[in-house]
Motif scaffolding. Sequence first.
Motif, PDB file in Angstrom:
ATOM      1  N   THR A 151      14.309   6.626 -10.928  1.00 37.26           N
ATOM      2  CA  THR A 151      14.065   7.476  -9.762  1.00 37.26           C
ATOM      3  C   THR A 151      12.825   6.959  -9.058  1.00 37.26           C
ATOM      4  O   THR A 151      12.005   6.236  -9.651  1.00 37.26           O
ATOM      5  CB  THR A 151      13.847   8.940 -10.170  1.00 37.26           C
ATOM      6  N   ILE A 152      12.678   7.314  -7.807  1.00 37.56           N
ATOM      7  CA  ILE A 152      11.503   6.873  -7.053  1.00 37.56           C
ATOM      8  C   ILE A 152      10.258   7.541  -7.629  1.00 37.56           C
ATOM      9  O   ILE A 152      10.224   8.760  -7.776  1.00 37.56           O
ATOM     10  CB  ILE A 152      11.647   7.232  -5.565  1.00 37.56           C
ATOM     11  N   PRO A 153       9.236   6.778  -7.995  1.00 30.24           N
ATOM     12  CA  PRO A 153       8.025   7.387  -8.567  1.00 30.24           C
ATOM     13  C   PRO A 153       7.204   8.115  -7.522  1.00 30.24           C
ATOM     14  O   PRO A 153       7.308   7.854  -6.323  1.00 30.24           O
ATOM     15  CB  PRO A 153       7.262   6.179  -9.123  1.00 30.24           C
ATOM     16  N   GLY A 154       6.381   9.050  -8.001  1.00 27.92           N
ATOM     17  CA  GLY A 154       5.459   9.731  -7.110  1.00 27.92           C
ATOM     18  C   GLY A 154       6.041  10.893  -6.350  1.00 27.92           C
ATOM     19  O   GLY A 154       5.368  11.462  -5.486  1.00 27.92           O
ATOM     20  N   GLU A 155       7.293  11.291  -6.639  1.00 28.53           N
ATOM     21  CA  GLU A 155       7.886  12.422  -5.919  1.00 28.53           C
ATOM     22  C   GLU A 155       7.368  13.756  -6.438  1.00 28.53           C
ATOM     23  O   GLU A 155       7.565  14.784  -5.823  1.00 28.53           O
ATOM     24  CB  GLU A 155       9.411  12.355  -6.018  1.00 28.53           C
ATOM     25  N   GLY A 156       6.726  13.741  -7.591  1.00 25.03           N
ATOM     26  CA  GLY A 156       6.136  14.958  -8.141  1.00 25.03           C
ATOM     27  C   GLY A 156       4.820  14.632  -8.815  1.00 25.03           C
ATOM     28  O   GLY A 156       4.448  13.474  -8.999  1.00 25.03           O
ATOM     29  N   LEU A 157       4.064  15.672  -9.191  1.00 22.98           N
ATOM     30  CA  LEU A 157       2.795  15.464  -9.868  1.00 22.98           C
ATOM     31  C   LEU A 157       3.045  14.960 -11.285  1.00 22.98           C
ATOM     32  O   LEU A 157       4.096  15.183 -11.870  1.00 22.98           O
ATOM     33  CB  LEU A 157       2.009  16.777  -9.904  1.00 22.98           C
ATOM     34  N   GLY A 158       2.061  14.288 -11.841  1.00 22.47           N
ATOM     35  CA  GLY A 158       2.180  13.803 -13.204  1.00 22.47           C
ATOM     36  C   GLY A 158       3.090  12.608 -13.348  1.00 22.47           C
ATOM     37  O   GLY A 158       3.642  12.374 -14.416  1.00 22.47           O
ATOM     38  N   ASP A 159       3.267  11.852 -12.269  1.00 21.09           N
ATOM     39  CA  ASP A 159       4.127  10.667 -12.310  1.00 21.09           C
ATOM     40  C   ASP A 159       3.359   9.493 -11.709  1.00 21.09           C
ATOM     41  O   ASP A 159       3.731   8.966 -10.660  1.00 21.09           O
ATOM     42  CB  ASP A 159       5.412  10.943 -11.520  1.00 21.09           C
ATOM     43  N   PRO A 160       2.273   9.069 -12.354  1.00 21.21           N
ATOM     44  CA  PRO A 160       1.403   8.046 -11.760  1.00 21.21           C
ATOM     45  C   PRO A 160       2.078   6.687 -11.651  1.00 21.21           C
ATOM     46  O   PRO A 160       2.827   6.272 -12.531  1.00 21.21           O
ATOM     47  CB  PRO A 160       0.214   7.992 -12.720  1.00 21.21           C
ATOM     48  N   TYR A 161       1.801   6.013 -10.567  1.00 21.95           N
ATOM     49  CA  TYR A 161       2.328   4.679 -10.322  1.00 21.95           C
ATOM     50  C   TYR A 161       1.282   3.877  -9.561  1.00 21.95           C
ATOM     51  O   TYR A 161       0.289   4.410  -9.072  1.00 21.95           O
ATOM     52  CB  TYR A 161       3.629   4.742  -9.515  1.00 21.95           C
ATOM     53  N   PHE A 162       1.504   2.582  -9.480  1.00 20.83           N
ATOM     54  CA  PHE A 162       0.633   1.717  -8.705  1.00 20.83           C
ATOM     55  C   PHE A 162       1.502   0.776  -7.887  1.00 20.83           C
ATOM     56  O   PHE A 162       2.718   0.744  -8.048  1.00 20.83           O
ATOM     57  CB  PHE A 162      -0.332   0.939  -9.612  1.00 20.83           C
ATOM     58  N   GLN A 163       0.868   0.007  -7.005  1.00 17.56           N
ATOM     59  CA  GLN A 163       1.612  -0.871  -6.104  1.00 17.56           C
ATOM     60  C   GLN A 163       1.257  -2.334  -6.360  1.00 17.56           C
ATOM     61  O   GLN A 163       0.079  -2.688  -6.443  1.00 17.56           O
ATOM     62  CB  GLN A 163       1.281  -0.528  -4.639  1.00 17.56           C
ATOM     63  N   LEU A 164       2.277  -3.164  -6.497  1.00 15.95           N
ATOM     64  CA  LEU A 164       2.088  -4.613  -6.574  1.00 15.95           C
ATOM     65  C   LEU A 164       2.473  -5.202  -5.216  1.00 15.95           C
ATOM     66  O   LEU A 164       3.626  -5.103  -4.797  1.00 15.95           O
ATOM     67  CB  LEU A 164       2.960  -5.213  -7.670  1.00 15.95           C
ATOM     68  N   PRO A 165       1.524  -5.807  -4.500  1.00 10.05           N
ATOM     69  CA  PRO A 165       1.835  -6.318  -3.156  1.00 10.05           C
ATOM     70  C   PRO A 165       2.677  -7.586  -3.204  1.00 10.05           C
ATOM     71  O   PRO A 165       2.620  -8.360  -4.165  1.00 10.05           O
ATOM     72  CB  PRO A 165       0.455  -6.591  -2.558  1.00 10.05           C
ATOM     73  N   PHE A 166       3.455  -7.793  -2.147  1.00 12.12           N
ATOM     74  CA  PHE A 166       4.284  -8.999  -2.058  1.00 12.12           C
ATOM     75  C   PHE A 166       3.453 -10.270  -2.054  1.00 12.12           C
ATOM     76  O   PHE A 166       3.963 -11.353  -2.345  1.00 12.12           O
ATOM     77  CB  PHE A 166       5.132  -8.952  -0.781  1.00 12.12           C
ATOM     78  N   GLU A 167       2.148 -10.161  -1.727  1.00 13.98           N
ATOM     79  CA  GLU A 167       1.285 -11.343  -1.770  1.00 13.98           C
ATOM     80  C   GLU A 167       1.224 -11.946  -3.177  1.00 13.98           C
ATOM     81  O   GLU A 167       0.857 -13.112  -3.330  1.00 13.98           O
ATOM     82  CB  GLU A 167      -0.128 -10.988  -1.298  1.00 13.98           C
ATOM     83  N   TYR A 168       1.576 -11.160  -4.174  1.00 12.84           N
ATOM     84  CA  TYR A 168       1.658 -11.684  -5.541  1.00 12.84           C
ATOM     85  C   TYR A 168       2.584 -12.895  -5.579  1.00 12.84           C
ATOM     86  O   TYR A 168       2.313 -13.873  -6.284  1.00 12.84           O
ATOM     87  CB  TYR A 168       2.170 -10.578  -6.464  1.00 12.84           C
ATOM     88  N   TRP A 169       3.672 -12.827  -4.817  1.00 11.42           N
ATOM     89  CA  TRP A 169       4.597 -13.963  -4.721  1.00 11.42           C
ATOM     90  C   TRP A 169       4.230 -14.880  -3.550  1.00 11.42           C
ATOM     91  O   TRP A 169       4.287 -16.098  -3.693  1.00 11.42           O
ATOM     92  CB  TRP A 169       6.028 -13.465  -4.549  1.00 11.42           C
ATOM     93  N   ASP A 170       3.857 -14.299  -2.428  1.00 14.74           N
ATOM     94  CA  ASP A 170       3.540 -15.110  -1.249  1.00 14.74           C
ATOM     95  C   ASP A 170       2.455 -16.138  -1.538  1.00 14.74           C
ATOM     96  O   ASP A 170       2.512 -17.273  -1.049  1.00 14.74           O
ATOM     97  CB  ASP A 170       3.063 -14.209  -0.091  1.00 14.74           C
ATOM     98  N   LYS A 171       1.452 -15.739  -2.320  1.00 16.37           N
ATOM     99  CA  LYS A 171       0.308 -16.613  -2.609  1.00 16.37           C
ATOM    100  C   LYS A 171       0.475 -17.398  -3.908  1.00 16.37           C
ATOM    101  O   LYS A 171      -0.435 -18.110  -4.334  1.00 16.37           O
ATOM    102  CB  LYS A 171      -0.980 -15.788  -2.672  1.00 16.37           C
TER     103      LYS A 171
END
Length: 282
Positions: A151-171
């Motif tokens: 399921t998509i993370p962050g739709e409710g409280l207590g579901d922590p997530y972080f973001q990996l930017p596309f620059e991880y691959w671009d660079k």
Amino acid sequence: MTTTQPGSNSSPAQAPTPLGQPETIKLILDRSLRPTRTVPIRRAFLQREAGKGGTKSPGAMADLVRRSAKRPLDLYLLLSAVTSAGDFSVTEWSTTWARSVGIFDETAGMTAVSRAWKVLKELGLITRARGEGGKSVITKLHEDGSGQAYTIPGEGLGDPYFQLPFEYWDKGWHNNLSLPGKAMLLIASSQRKLKFTLPQERMPEWYGISADSAGKGIRELMKHGILVQVDEEWFDTLKMRSGRGCRPVYSLWPPFTPRALGEPTIGEETTTGISSDAAPKE
């Protein structure tokens, strides 16, 4: 009279040169249609929690590090980038995935990719099924390895997530970082703060990563300027004669600076001012 067909004496057409790794990855990322060009990843991939405020234990990433499973991690992160809607599955040839991890021999590539998917399936992170035209259907499951639907993370409280930017691959960091470096980049990103500590002696307990691997990963990230030490902090400990110890405080440098973190969970510091009410755009 014999008629010669045009081109009848020409040599057979040569097979096209396979698409390169950067071009293959670009096509995969473009296919995701993610407007933020970031990949949301639940913290549960790194650290599971048994119920709200419950006991924490290492997540699936620890198994990948213990197995030295760099290729499965690479494929999992790229899969997470492209499975952005619907049933969170993608149908693709094994040769496409093989090129994305730098393997261009068709037979070797198909074997390597099959083995990588097998590892991820054993960890409860994906399912795999036959698709049309010799393709495979890979479906992403919940990051905690429970085998539950994604399921998509962050739709409710207590579901922590972080973001990996596309620059991880671009660079090119997917190629330039070792497995410990990638693991510590994900762990650092999961801190959800501008400033944080990474106590190496606690990594085995918290994330299932040895202190030596954590130290290697931290040094590698600092060497590349991805992670920087910005301060030091004192803490209470009985391991020091004075009862006080000192440890470094780090920050991630752009493009890995935290963003789009969602609502903080109980116990998380909120002083960084980098939270958002919105769930990540899938």
